[in-house]
Design an enzyme around this catalytic site. Structure first.
Site, PDB file in Angstrom:
ATOM      1  N   ASN A   9       0.867  -1.181   0.000  1.00 10.75           N
ATOM      2  CA  ASN A   9       0.000   0.000   0.000  1.00 10.75           C
ATOM      3  C   ASN A   9       0.905   1.232   0.000  1.00 10.75           C
ATOM      4  O   ASN A   9       1.527   1.535   1.009  1.00 10.75           O
ATOM      5  CB  ASN A   9      -0.885  -0.056   1.259  1.00 10.75           C
ATOM      6  N   TRP A  10       0.964   1.904  -1.152  1.00 10.73           N
ATOM      7  CA  TRP A  10       1.905   3.025  -1.280  1.00 10.73           C
ATOM      8  C   TRP A  10       1.377   4.312  -0.669  1.00 10.73           C
ATOM      9  O   TRP A  10       2.082   5.315  -0.610  1.00 10.73           O
ATOM     10  CB  TRP A  10       2.270   3.247  -2.760  1.00 10.73           C
ATOM     11  N   LYS A  11       0.107   4.311  -0.297  1.00  9.14           N
ATOM     12  CA  LYS A  11      -0.515   5.480   0.343  1.00  9.14           C
ATOM     13  C   LYS A  11      -0.277   6.736  -0.508  1.00  9.14           C
ATOM     14  O   LYS A  11      -0.186   6.644  -1.731  1.00  9.14           O
ATOM     15  CB  LYS A  11      -0.010   5.626   1.778  1.00  9.14           C
ATOM     16  N   HIS A  94      -9.289   0.881   5.308  1.00  8.82           N
ATOM     17  CA  HIS A  94      -7.964   1.094   5.904  1.00  8.82           C
ATOM     18  C   HIS A  94      -8.100   2.028   7.113  1.00  8.82           C
ATOM     19  O   HIS A  94      -8.908   2.962   7.089  1.00  8.82           O
ATOM     20  CB  HIS A  94      -6.999   1.697   4.875  1.00  8.82           C
ATOM     21  N   GLU A  96      -6.469   4.452   8.108  1.00  8.83           N
ATOM     22  CA  GLU A  96      -6.305   5.892   7.844  1.00  8.83           C
ATOM     23  C   GLU A  96      -7.584   6.481   7.251  1.00  8.83           C
ATOM     24  O   GLU A  96      -7.916   7.638   7.505  1.00  8.83           O
ATOM     25  CB  GLU A  96      -5.090   6.118   6.919  1.00  8.83           C
ATOM     26  N   GLU A 166      -5.059  -5.170  10.791  1.00  9.34           N
ATOM     27  CA  GLU A 166      -4.031  -4.147  10.964  1.00  9.34           C
ATOM     28  C   GLU A 166      -4.262  -3.422  12.280  1.00  9.34           C
ATOM     29  O   GLU A 166      -5.040  -2.451  12.323  1.00  9.34           O
ATOM     30  CB  GLU A 166      -4.101  -3.148   9.805  1.00  9.34           C
ATOM     31  N   GLY A 172       2.742   2.101  10.734  1.00  7.79           N
ATOM     32  CA  GLY A 172       3.652   3.230  10.534  1.00  7.79           C
ATOM     33  C   GLY A 172       4.372   3.662  11.799  1.00  7.79           C
ATOM     34  O   GLY A 172       4.984   4.715  11.843  1.00  7.79           O
ATOM     35  N   SER A 212       3.856  -2.323  10.221  1.00 11.86           N
ATOM     36  CA  SER A 212       5.314  -2.335  10.363  1.00 11.86           C
ATOM     37  C   SER A 212       5.968  -3.675  10.003  1.00 11.86           C
ATOM     38  O   SER A 212       6.940  -4.083  10.638  1.00 11.86           O
ATOM     39  CB  SER A 212       5.721  -1.890  11.770  1.00 11.86           C
TER      40      SER A 212
HETATM   41  P1  PGA Z   1       3.119   0.115   7.620  1.00 16.80           P
HETATM   42  O1  PGA Z   1       1.626   0.305   7.033  1.00 16.80           O
HETATM   43  O2  PGA Z   1       3.651  -1.155   7.021  1.00 16.80           O
HETATM   44  O3  PGA Z   1       3.863   1.337   7.181  1.00 16.80           O
HETATM   45  O4  PGA Z   1       2.969   0.021   9.098  1.00 16.80           O
HETATM   46  C1  PGA Z   1       0.759  -0.777   6.882  1.00 16.80           C
HETATM   47  C2  PGA Z   1      -0.546  -0.318   6.277  1.00 16.80           C
HETATM   48  O5  PGA Z   1      -0.980   0.783   6.598  1.00 16.80           O
HETATM   49  O6  PGA Z   1      -1.150  -1.025   5.451  1.00 16.80           O
END
Ligand code: PGA
Length: 252
Positions: A9-11, A94, A96, A166, A172, A212
């Site tokens: 997931n490149w966000k 997700h 976020e 998650e 993150g 992470s």
């Molecule tokens: P991260 O993000 O690997 O940077 O913790 C995971 C995600 O949000 O899918």
């Protein structure tokens, strides 16, 4: 046999040139036949990524979609638009999106239903916050996130669903759930699916872990029996690290 999957997931990272170079680097990586690899670049670069990966086994996935089919929703993208450029899967839920765009269970259920009825497959994300875990409510929170959304979907659509656990406190932050914590939750989730449907659905559903994951911890996490792969944020921005994570999920 459950599918093993590693999805990046490149966000909101990488401009056009950076997207092109990362996609091109990934194209050159070894193809592990027992792992499905997916990447999720930002909306403006989806079509270019689909075109570049036309003869590759890497699938391009959208990070989101709107819950309505079409209309006056400025700035939004519909499932039909995604399908028309060759994208056939999207992330939904997700953390976020939940936290910064107020997406709650009700909207997420609308998105899931529209995605599936439009012919898209989904990766549905869920997970508890740190306060839930500290107060020992993590199982309860995850159960309710699932009960109010994916577990309302008919049995026949489950072939198009991938789940991604998650824990918000591990995204993150550099903090990873221990392999035991991941296994314990994945087993719980699989059991929720079993109780709602049947053994064939619960045994065949791929459940990814996200939060992470990096080359140094991927092996241990993926070795757990109910962890079928990962949804990778930060580490998916490096072709080298992402490829090492894919390799960690392969038994070949
Ligand atoms: P991260 O993000 O690997 O940077 O913790 C995971 C995600 O949000 O899918």
């Amino acid at each position: 046999m459950r599918k093993k999957i590693v999805a990046g997931n490149w966000k909101m990272n990488n401009d056009f040139d950076q997207t092109l170079s990362l996609v091109n680097e990934l194209k050159e990586c070894k193809n592990y036949k027992d792992v499905s690899v997916m990447i999720s670049p930002a909306y403006p670069f989806l079509k270019t990524s689909v075109d570049l990966l036309e003869n590759s086994s890497i699938e391009v996935v959208s990070q989101n979609m709107h819950q309505k089919k079409e209309g006056a929703y400025t700035g939004e993208v519909s499932p039909g638009m995604l399908k028309s450029i060759g994208v056939s899967r999207t992330l939904i839920g997700h953390s976020e999106r939940r936290a910064y765009f107020n997406e709650g269970d009700e909207v997420l259920l609308e998105k899931i239903e529209l995605a599936l009825s439009s012919g898209l497959s989904i990766i549905f994300c869920f997970g508890e916050e740190l306060s839930d875990r500290k107060s020992n409510k993590h199982f309860q929170v995850v159960k309710s996130q699932l009960d109010n959304t994916v577990l309302k979907i008919d049995k026949d659509s489950w072939g198009k669903i991938i789940l991604a656990y998650e824990p918000v406190w591990a995204i993150g932050t550099g903090e990873t759930a221990s392999p035991e914590q991941a296994q314990e939750m994945h087993e719980f989730v699989r059991n929720c699916v079993f109780e709602k449907y049947d053994n064939s659905i619960s045994e065949n559903i791929s459940i990814l872990y996200g939060g992470s994951v990096k080359p140094s911890n991927a092996d241990e996490i993926f070795s757990k029996k109910d962890v079928d792969g990962g949804l990778i944020g930060g580490a998916s921005l490096s072709a080298k690290d992402f490829n090492l994570i894919v390799e960690a999920n392969s038994s070949l």
